[in-house]
Design a protein around this motif. Structure first.
Motif, PDB file in Angstrom:
ATOM      1  N   TRP A  23     -20.014  10.702 -39.482  1.00  0.00           N
ATOM      2  CA  TRP A  23     -21.044  11.568 -39.697  1.00  0.00           C
ATOM      3  C   TRP A  23     -22.143  11.461 -38.356  1.00  0.00           C
ATOM      4  O   TRP A  23     -22.447  12.335 -37.575  1.00  0.00           O
ATOM      5  CB  TRP A  23     -21.747  11.872 -40.812  1.00  0.00           C
ATOM      6  CG  TRP A  23     -20.910  12.474 -41.964  1.00  0.00           C
ATOM      7  CD1 TRP A  23     -19.938  13.271 -41.873  1.00  0.00           C
ATOM      8  CD2 TRP A  23     -21.310  12.420 -43.336  1.00  0.00           C
ATOM      9  NE1 TRP A  23     -19.406  13.588 -43.063  1.00  0.00           N
ATOM     10  CE2 TRP A  23     -20.309  13.132 -43.987  1.00  0.00           C
ATOM     11  CE3 TRP A  23     -22.395  11.969 -44.288  1.00  0.00           C
ATOM     12  CZ2 TRP A  23     -20.204  13.312 -45.432  1.00  0.00           C
ATOM     13  CZ3 TRP A  23     -22.420  12.294 -45.529  1.00  0.00           C
ATOM     14  CH2 TRP A  23     -21.143  12.923 -46.123  1.00  0.00           C
ATOM     15  N   GLU A  24     -22.619  10.219 -38.264  1.00  0.00           N
ATOM     16  CA  GLU A  24     -23.534   9.805 -37.240  1.00  0.00           C
ATOM     17  C   GLU A  24     -22.932   9.728 -35.827  1.00  0.00           C
ATOM     18  O   GLU A  24     -23.699   9.610 -34.959  1.00  0.00           O
ATOM     19  CB  GLU A  24     -24.176   8.570 -37.587  1.00  0.00           C
ATOM     20  CG  GLU A  24     -24.932   8.344 -39.024  1.00  0.00           C
ATOM     21  CD  GLU A  24     -26.430   9.004 -38.717  1.00  0.00           C
ATOM     22  OE1 GLU A  24     -27.043   9.085 -37.784  1.00  0.00           O
ATOM     23  OE2 GLU A  24     -26.885   9.454 -39.925  1.00  0.00           O
ATOM     24  N   ASN A  25     -21.796   9.755 -35.902  1.00  0.00           N
ATOM     25  CA  ASN A  25     -21.107   9.735 -34.270  1.00  0.00           C
ATOM     26  C   ASN A  25     -20.325  11.023 -34.264  1.00  0.00           C
ATOM     27  O   ASN A  25     -19.644  11.178 -33.377  1.00  0.00           O
ATOM     28  CB  ASN A  25     -19.898   8.615 -34.552  1.00  0.00           C
ATOM     29  CG  ASN A  25     -20.946   7.163 -34.323  1.00  0.00           C
ATOM     30  OD1 ASN A  25     -21.512   7.266 -33.499  1.00  0.00           O
ATOM     31  ND2 ASN A  25     -20.560   6.483 -35.288  1.00  0.00           N
ATOM     32  N   ASP A  26     -20.843  12.128 -35.021  1.00  0.00           N
ATOM     33  CA  ASP A  26     -20.279  13.373 -34.625  1.00  0.00           C
ATOM     34  C   ASP A  26     -21.178  14.251 -33.887  1.00  0.00           C
ATOM     35  O   ASP A  26     -22.315  14.576 -34.144  1.00  0.00           O
ATOM     36  CB  ASP A  26     -20.151  14.276 -36.261  1.00  0.00           C
ATOM     37  CG  ASP A  26     -19.517  15.574 -36.169  1.00  0.00           C
ATOM     38  OD1 ASP A  26     -18.596  15.961 -36.762  1.00  0.00           O
ATOM     39  OD2 ASP A  26     -19.958  16.272 -35.280  1.00  0.00           O
ATOM     40  N   TYR A  32     -27.225  19.003 -33.603  1.00  0.00           N
ATOM     41  CA  TYR A  32     -28.197  19.879 -34.442  1.00  0.00           C
ATOM     42  C   TYR A  32     -29.324  19.185 -35.316  1.00  0.00           C
ATOM     43  O   TYR A  32     -30.228  19.583 -35.394  1.00  0.00           O
ATOM     44  CB  TYR A  32     -27.200  20.801 -35.433  1.00  0.00           C
ATOM     45  CG  TYR A  32     -26.658  22.089 -34.899  1.00  0.00           C
ATOM     46  CD1 TYR A  32     -27.200  23.136 -34.344  1.00  0.00           C
ATOM     47  CD2 TYR A  32     -25.282  21.931 -34.947  1.00  0.00           C
ATOM     48  CE1 TYR A  32     -26.927  24.153 -33.860  1.00  0.00           C
ATOM     49  CE2 TYR A  32     -24.848  22.990 -34.129  1.00  0.00           C
ATOM     50  CZ  TYR A  32     -25.482  24.093 -33.442  1.00  0.00           C
ATOM     51  OH  TYR A  32     -25.066  25.464 -32.919  1.00  0.00           O
ATOM     52  N   SER A  33     -28.811  18.273 -35.892  1.00  0.00           N
ATOM     53  CA  SER A  33     -29.730  17.587 -36.780  1.00  0.00           C
ATOM     54  C   SER A  33     -30.824  16.586 -36.082  1.00  0.00           C
ATOM     55  O   SER A  33     -32.086  16.508 -36.458  1.00  0.00           O
ATOM     56  CB  SER A  33     -29.012  16.467 -37.754  1.00  0.00           C
ATOM     57  OG  SER A  33     -28.584  15.560 -37.082  1.00  0.00           O
ATOM     58  N   ARG A  34     -30.599  16.092 -34.911  1.00  0.00           N
ATOM     59  CA  ARG A  34     -31.506  15.149 -34.196  1.00  0.00           C
ATOM     60  C   ARG A  34     -31.699  15.425 -32.792  1.00  0.00           C
ATOM     61  O   ARG A  34     -32.536  14.799 -32.096  1.00  0.00           O
ATOM     62  CB  ARG A  34     -31.189  13.686 -34.370  1.00  0.00           C
ATOM     63  CG  ARG A  34     -31.051  13.270 -35.784  1.00  0.00           C
ATOM     64  CD  ARG A  34     -31.468  11.862 -36.029  1.00  0.00           C
ATOM     65  NE  ARG A  34     -30.844  11.459 -37.405  1.00  0.00           N
ATOM     66  CZ  ARG A  34     -29.829  10.946 -37.758  1.00  0.00           C
ATOM     67  NH1 ARG A  34     -29.046  10.519 -36.742  1.00  0.00           N
ATOM     68  NH2 ARG A  34     -29.310  10.940 -38.863  1.00  0.00           N
ATOM     69  N   SER A  35     -30.987  16.464 -32.229  1.00  0.00           N
ATOM     70  CA  SER A  35     -30.836  16.799 -30.837  1.00  0.00           C
ATOM     71  C   SER A  35     -30.799  15.609 -29.717  1.00  0.00           C
ATOM     72  O   SER A  35     -31.589  15.374 -28.702  1.00  0.00           O
ATOM     73  CB  SER A  35     -32.284  17.612 -30.605  1.00  0.00           C
ATOM     74  OG  SER A  35     -33.392  17.231 -30.834  1.00  0.00           O
ATOM     75  N   LYS A  36     -29.969  14.451 -30.474  1.00  0.00           N
ATOM     76  CA  LYS A  36     -29.882  13.301 -29.478  1.00  0.00           C
ATOM     77  C   LYS A  36     -28.048  12.966 -29.555  1.00  0.00           C
ATOM     78  O   LYS A  36     -27.981  11.972 -30.321  1.00  0.00           O
ATOM     79  CB  LYS A  36     -30.700  12.120 -29.910  1.00  0.00           C
ATOM     80  CG  LYS A  36     -32.025  12.490 -29.415  1.00  0.00           C
ATOM     81  CD  LYS A  36     -32.998  11.176 -29.733  1.00  0.00           C
ATOM     82  CE  LYS A  36     -34.131  11.250 -29.677  1.00  0.00           C
ATOM     83  NZ  LYS A  36     -35.052  10.603 -30.386  1.00  0.00           N
ATOM     84  N   PRO A  37     -27.285  14.089 -29.411  1.00  0.00           N
ATOM     85  CA  PRO A  37     -25.933  13.808 -29.540  1.00  0.00           C
ATOM     86  C   PRO A  37     -25.258  12.664 -29.097  1.00  0.00           C
ATOM     87  O   PRO A  37     -23.942  12.281 -29.650  1.00  0.00           O
ATOM     88  CB  PRO A  37     -25.162  15.042 -28.987  1.00  0.00           C
ATOM     89  CG  PRO A  37     -26.069  15.644 -27.948  1.00  0.00           C
ATOM     90  CD  PRO A  37     -27.632  15.195 -28.414  1.00  0.00           C
ATOM     91  N   LEU A  38     -25.913  11.933 -27.874  1.00  0.00           N
ATOM     92  CA  LEU A  38     -25.243  10.768 -27.400  1.00  0.00           C
ATOM     93  C   LEU A  38     -25.756   9.401 -28.151  1.00  0.00           C
ATOM     94  O   LEU A  38     -25.267   8.268 -27.768  1.00  0.00           O
ATOM     95  CB  LEU A  38     -25.406  10.553 -25.853  1.00  0.00           C
ATOM     96  CG  LEU A  38     -24.427  11.654 -25.120  1.00  0.00           C
ATOM     97  CD1 LEU A  38     -24.664  11.412 -23.723  1.00  0.00           C
ATOM     98  CD2 LEU A  38     -22.900  11.614 -25.300  1.00  0.00           C
TER      99      LEU A  38
END
Ligand SMILES: CC(C)(COP(=O)(O)OP(=O)(O)OC[C@H]1O[C@@H](n2cnc3c(N)ncnc32)[C@H](O)[C@@H]1OP(=O)(O)O)[C@@H](O)C(=O)NCCC(=O)NCCS
Length: 204
Positions: A23-26, A32-38
């Motif tokens: 999940w944390e690497n999706d 959406y959840s933290r706006s830091k997708p990378l």
């Protein structure tokens, strides 16, 4: 364990890290959840985070699972903060099983987190942060009585542009006014069971 309708909020166990790693690497989920997708998380980083969670009593981390199947569907967290003598509960959640988005579970999780905040932890207010483009989260929060209180302008850069950060909150009195309606809406025929288990003590 805290049970709310068909959902159980249970502690995060070491065995959950495999699922959390997924999940944390999706990209989309974290966008959406933290706006830091990378901000990808290695297993070693997750293990370190898990150790930190264990030490921090003010920050509760739950795995949310379906009671019947025991399937983990997401996470919820609640951080207790004191500004002077005003007690705030900062809440957050994500549903890792994306096929379950938009089916009312987010509202149920949010009301459960407010019940923990106001009915168990005696919070004065509850707050949540979300990014401008997360309309699903805003709708879910507003349906639970949260009000948009503030904007942090251009606080996130995602997919080629800057976005505002939005702050939502609800005060204890505001929650108490709508509490029974929200409990009815989110618990349906499990309302009585919930009230019996979490809102009374035998013999009192
Ligand atoms: C945000 C999240 C927890 C909400 O849970 P959910 O179960 O999807 O939300 P709900 O079904 O309870 O409510 C969503 C509302 O948004 C609406 N909605 C769904 N998709 C939408 C979209 N693309 N745009 C706008 N509204 C949308 C739904 O119709 C519903 O409104 P309604 O109750 O008036 O019908 C979940 O979608 C999620 O985990 N998203 C990814 C991570 C995340 O954003 N975490 C929250 C960070 S603040």
């Amino acid at each position: 364990m805290f049970e709310f309708g068909n959902l159980r909020f249970r502690p995060t166990e070491k065995e959950d890290l495999t699922l959390l790693h997924e999940w944390e690497n999706d990209f989309e989920l974290i966008m959406y959840s933290r706006s830091k997708p990378l901000n990808f998380m290695s297993m070693v980083q997750l293990e370190k985070q898990f150790e930190d969670w264990m030490k921090d009593e003010k920050h509760l981390h739950f795995i949310v699972e379906l009671i019947e199947s025991k399937e983990a569907i997401g996470i919820a967290r609640l951080r207790q903060e004191n500004w002077g003598n005003v007690k705030t509960a900062d809440i957050g959640t994500y549903i890792g099983k994306k096929e379950l988005w938009g089916k009312g579970l987010g509202r149920r999780i949010t009301v459960a987190l407010m019940e923990m905040s106001f009915n168990q932890l005696n919070a004065d207010r509850c707050e949540a942060w979300s990014v401008e483009y997360n309309h699903r989260a805003h709708k879910a929060l507003e349906a639970c009585g949260f009000k948009k209180g503030g904007v942090v302008r251009k606080a996130a850069f995602v997919n080629g542009r800057k976005w505002d950060g939005l702050h939502f909150d609800i005060l204890r009195d505001e929650y108490l006014k709508t509490r029974m309606d929200l409990l009815k809406q989110t618990l349906g025929n499990k309302l009585e069971e919930y009230l019996k288990k979490h809102c009374t003590i035998k013999g009192h």
